[in-house]
Design a protein around this motif. Structure first.
Motif, PDB file in Angstrom:
ATOM      1  N   CYS A 152     -96.340  22.495 -21.016  1.00 58.10           N
ATOM      2  CA  CYS A 152     -96.520  21.448 -19.887  1.00 58.10           C
ATOM      3  C   CYS A 152     -96.191  22.388 -18.762  1.00 58.10           C
ATOM      4  N   ALA A 153     -96.739  21.872 -17.626  1.00 58.49           N
ATOM      5  CA  ALA A 153     -96.819  22.339 -16.369  1.00 58.49           C
ATOM      6  C   ALA A 153     -96.051  21.272 -15.174  1.00 58.49           C
ATOM      7  N   TRP A 154     -95.410  21.989 -14.332  1.00 62.65           N
ATOM      8  CA  TRP A 154     -94.726  21.156 -13.207  1.00 62.65           C
ATOM      9  C   TRP A 154     -95.111  21.570 -11.833  1.00 62.65           C
ATOM     10  N   SER A 155     -94.832  20.994 -10.814  1.00 61.59           N
ATOM     11  CA  SER A 155     -95.118  21.487  -9.414  1.00 61.59           C
ATOM     12  C   SER A 155     -94.441  20.047  -8.556  1.00 61.59           C
ATOM     13  N   VAL A 156     -93.848  20.977  -7.733  1.00 57.78           N
ATOM     14  CA  VAL A 156     -93.173  20.004  -6.801  1.00 57.78           C
ATOM     15  C   VAL A 156     -94.154  19.757  -5.688  1.00 57.78           C
ATOM     16  N   VAL A 157     -94.436  18.673  -5.321  1.00 60.38           N
ATOM     17  CA  VAL A 157     -95.522  18.263  -4.179  1.00 60.38           C
ATOM     18  C   VAL A 157     -95.043  17.520  -3.009  1.00 60.38           C
ATOM     19  N   GLY A 158     -95.448  17.767  -1.872  1.00 59.35           N
ATOM     20  CA  GLY A 158     -95.078  16.854  -0.695  1.00 59.35           C
ATOM     21  C   GLY A 158     -96.089  16.595   0.216  1.00 59.35           C
ATOM     22  N   LYS A 159     -95.921  16.029   1.454  1.00 61.92           N
ATOM     23  CA  LYS A 159     -96.884  15.868   2.527  1.00 61.92           C
ATOM     24  C   LYS A 159     -97.131  17.148   3.099  1.00 61.92           C
ATOM     25  N   THR A 160     -96.252  17.966   3.352  1.00 63.43           N
ATOM     26  CA  THR A 160     -96.113  19.282   3.693  1.00 63.43           C
ATOM     27  C   THR A 160     -95.275  20.097   3.065  1.00 63.43           C
ATOM     28  N   LEU A 161     -95.295  21.499   3.423  1.00 60.39           N
ATOM     29  CA  LEU A 161     -94.318  22.553   2.584  1.00 60.39           C
ATOM     30  C   LEU A 161     -93.099  22.580   3.371  1.00 60.39           C
ATOM     31  N   ALA A 162     -92.681  21.839   4.085  1.00 64.97           N
ATOM     32  CA  ALA A 162     -91.334  21.614   4.902  1.00 64.97           C
ATOM     33  C   ALA A 162     -90.183  21.428   3.669  1.00 64.97           C
ATOM     34  N   PRO A 163     -89.224  22.148   3.601  1.00 63.17           N
ATOM     35  CA  PRO A 163     -88.366  21.818   2.657  1.00 63.17           C
ATOM     36  C   PRO A 163     -87.635  20.345   2.594  1.00 63.17           C
ATOM     37  N   VAL A 164     -87.166  19.845   1.604  1.00 62.98           N
ATOM     38  CA  VAL A 164     -86.582  18.652   1.347  1.00 62.98           C
ATOM     39  C   VAL A 164     -85.278  18.991   1.228  1.00 62.98           C
ATOM     40  N   ARG A 165     -84.252  18.254   1.751  1.00 59.19           N
ATOM     41  CA  ARG A 165     -82.971  18.404   1.480  1.00 59.19           C
ATOM     42  C   ARG A 165     -82.587  17.393   0.453  1.00 59.19           C
TER      43      ARG A 165
ATOM     44  N   ARG B  27     -99.381  17.957 -17.105  1.00 59.17           N
ATOM     45  CA  ARG B  27     -98.919  18.304 -15.828  1.00 59.17           C
ATOM     46  C   ARG B  27     -98.148  17.152 -15.315  1.00 59.17           C
ATOM     47  N   PHE B  28     -96.971  17.589 -14.477  1.00 59.20           N
ATOM     48  CA  PHE B  28     -96.219  16.716 -13.931  1.00 59.20           C
ATOM     49  C   PHE B  28     -95.953  17.135 -12.426  1.00 59.20           C
ATOM     50  N   GLY B  29     -96.370  16.105 -11.845  1.00 59.74           N
ATOM     51  CA  GLY B  29     -96.179  16.158 -10.251  1.00 59.74           C
ATOM     52  C   GLY B  29     -94.844  15.572  -9.662  1.00 59.74           C
ATOM     53  N   ILE B  30     -94.061  16.387  -9.221  1.00 58.46           N
ATOM     54  CA  ILE B  30     -92.532  15.934  -8.816  1.00 58.46           C
ATOM     55  C   ILE B  30     -92.571  15.768  -7.220  1.00 58.46           C
ATOM     56  N   VAL B  31     -92.150  14.537  -6.775  1.00 60.52           N
ATOM     57  CA  VAL B  31     -92.132  14.003  -5.319  1.00 60.52           C
ATOM     58  C   VAL B  31     -90.597  13.802  -5.246  1.00 60.52           C
ATOM     59  N   LEU B  32     -90.055  14.808  -4.327  1.00 58.71           N
ATOM     60  CA  LEU B  32     -88.702  14.512  -4.023  1.00 58.71           C
ATOM     61  C   LEU B  32     -88.429  13.855  -2.444  1.00 58.71           C
ATOM     62  N   LEU B  33     -87.703  12.835  -2.693  1.00 59.03           N
ATOM     63  CA  LEU B  33     -87.349  11.917  -1.400  1.00 59.03           C
ATOM     64  C   LEU B  33     -86.440  12.491  -0.526  1.00 59.03           C
ATOM     65  N   PRO B  34     -86.324  12.275   0.754  1.00 55.49           N
ATOM     66  CA  PRO B  34     -84.988  12.807   1.568  1.00 55.49           C
ATOM     67  C   PRO B  34     -83.794  12.411   0.852  1.00 55.49           C
ATOM     68  N   ASN B  35     -82.784  13.431   0.608  1.00 54.94           N
ATOM     69  CA  ASN B  35     -81.571  13.197   0.230  1.00 54.94           C
ATOM     70  C   ASN B  35     -81.723  12.767  -1.066  1.00 54.94           C
ATOM     71  N   PHE B  36     -82.326  13.522  -1.970  1.00 53.52           N
ATOM     72  CA  PHE B  36     -82.644  13.093  -3.224  1.00 53.52           C
ATOM     73  C   PHE B  36     -81.488  13.714  -4.071  1.00 53.52           C
ATOM     74  N   THR B  37     -81.204  13.341  -5.416  1.00 58.57           N
ATOM     75  CA  THR B  37     -80.023  13.596  -6.029  1.00 58.57           C
ATOM     76  C   THR B  37     -80.323  15.050  -6.781  1.00 58.57           C
ATOM     77  N   LEU B  38     -79.814  15.889  -6.422  1.00 57.38           N
ATOM     78  CA  LEU B  38     -79.952  17.063  -7.305  1.00 57.38           C
ATOM     79  C   LEU B  38     -79.863  17.136  -8.870  1.00 57.38           C
ATOM     80  N   THR B  39     -78.905  16.559  -9.309  1.00 56.26           N
ATOM     81  CA  THR B  39     -78.758  16.472 -10.821  1.00 56.26           C
ATOM     82  C   THR B  39     -79.928  15.626 -11.441  1.00 56.26           C
ATOM     83  N   ALA B  40     -80.548  14.699 -10.785  1.00 59.33           N
ATOM     84  CA  ALA B  40     -81.623  14.022 -11.527  1.00 59.33           C
ATOM     85  C   ALA B  40     -82.944  14.706 -11.433  1.00 59.33           C
ATOM     86  N   PHE B  41     -82.939  15.487 -10.394  1.00 62.66           N
ATOM     87  CA  PHE B  41     -84.165  16.449 -10.368  1.00 62.66           C
ATOM     88  C   PHE B  41     -83.861  17.719 -11.259  1.00 62.66           C
ATOM     89  N   SER B  42     -82.866  18.271 -11.230  1.00 61.60           N
ATOM     90  CA  SER B  42     -82.529  19.462 -12.240  1.00 61.60           C
ATOM     91  C   SER B  42     -82.563  19.117 -13.577  1.00 61.60           C
TER      92      SER B  42
END
Length: 356
Positions: free
Chosen positions: A55-68, A19-34
């Motif tokens: 394997c399974a993966w999930s994008v996790v955050g403080k809230t469900l607000a979109p991250v740009r 299981r992978f939990g993925i945390v996206l920071l504000p202004n993250f690099t799309l290439t690195a994530f994808s």
């Protein structure tokens, strides 16, 4: 196992879904994530349905607000920190450093909890900065992009620079994995998956992505702009090590040792690739960096001299005058009075190593 991957990760028993939990920071690099997620997706299933079997993966955050992302695309987390189940890996993906808020206190607390609970922490691009802020990288080797090396030193001035790596794609040190970002996110994902799956499964994903063979952590980062191109990977690494050790220039013996070469081999190879000796090239790297600092900061000449490995301002002044035909203060004043178009030309002059 190579020197960078100094400590093996704990291998998960067969048929256990990772299981992978993925945390996206504000202004993250799309290439690195994808790149990272696509390696998980293509390795997770035997068929072509991208089912999360292995394997399974999930994008996790403080809230469900979109991250740009830095390119403007927004990703909505699938679950919140409080709702998520434990993960085997926490992957923190960063991006732009100077464009607003980074990780908040809740994100840092989540990272600390996950680390305490035994998750392997993965920092990609400037996600490494957030892992450092969270205090989970102490005592581990840390990989950063050459582009952000000095940002890292500035933000974490007590960093042991001997533990900081800016000349390789990624570093695996026990349960801490750090990656320079960009396309290297595919390579580090492949390295992680090879700890759990057979080579054919991971190779299939690489072929579908048209990547071919993965790069090892020992592979050099692409050379910074302004450094003369070198086709030999040992020379690329040598140049990056020179950039990394501006304040205390490595001796020829130290540099050769880091590259597993004899000093004579390094001198011969360096001359063939660049037309210069390692010592001459290193001095020009330090002078070029000093010139850039003179035009891009208000630091004193003495401070710049110290940062770039010169004994004092007078030493820098003598070498600078030989290289640029004027003392550092005059160089700064001349560039400060340049028109924008002239500044572009000056920056190109410095970046290209003209006159070096």
């Amino acid at each position: 196992m190579n020197a960078v991957e100094s400590s093996p990760l704990v291998t998960t028993p067969p048929r256990t879904r990772i299981r992978f939990g993925i945390v996206l920071l504000p202004n993250f690099t799309l290439t690195a994530f994808s790149g990272f997620v696509d390696m998980l997706r293509l390795s997770a299933d035997d068929s072509d349905f991208s089912k999360p079997v292995r394997c399974a993966w999930s994008v996790v955050g403080k809230t469900l607000a979109p991250v740009r992302a830095s390119c403007g695309i927004q990703i909505t987390p699938w679950e919140t920190f409080d709702e998520s189940e434990p993960f085997d890996y926490i992957v923190v993906v960063g991006g732009l450093l100077h464009s607003g808020p980074q990780a908040d206190d809740d994100t840092l607390a989540f990272i600390r909890r996950a680390a305490t609970n035994g998750a392997t922490m993965v920092g990609i691009c400037t996600g490494v900065f957030t892992l450092m802020r969270a205090g989970v990288l102490d005592g581990h080797r840390v990989c950063v992009s050459w582009f952000h090396y000095w940002d890292f030193i500035e933000r974490f001035p007590h960093t042991d620079v001997q533990m900081l790596v800016a000349d390789r794609l990624f570093v695996i040190d026990r349960r801490r994995i750090t990656c320079s970002g960009g396309r290297a996110s595919i390579d580090v994902a492949a390295a992680i998956l090879l700890r759990h799956f057979d080579h054919a499964t991971v190779q299939k994903a690489l072929r579908i992505l048209l990547v071919g063979e993965m790069q090892s952590g020992n592979a050099p980062q692409p050379h910074p702009p302004g450094l003369e191109p070198a086709t030999h990977p040992k020379i690329k690494r040598a140049i990056l090590l020179m950039e990394q050790h501006l304040g205390r220039a490595l001796t020829l013996e130290e540099l050769a040792g880091k590259l597993d070469l004899s000093p004579r081999q390094l001198e011969r190879l360096f001359k063939a690739q660049t037309g210069k000796s390692p010592q001459t090239f290193a001095k020009h790297v330090r002078l070029r960096t000093a010139a850039w600092l003179l035009t891009s900061s208000d630091r004193t000449v003495a401070d710049i001299a110290s940062s770039c490995g010169f004994s004092d301002a007078s030493h820098l002044g003598r070498e600078f005058r030989k290289q640029y035909g004027m003392p550092p203060v005059a160089f700064r004043e001349q560039r400060a009075g340049s028109a924008p178009d002239e500044q572009v030309c000056d920056e190109y002059f410095l970046a290209s190593g003209a006159g070096v």
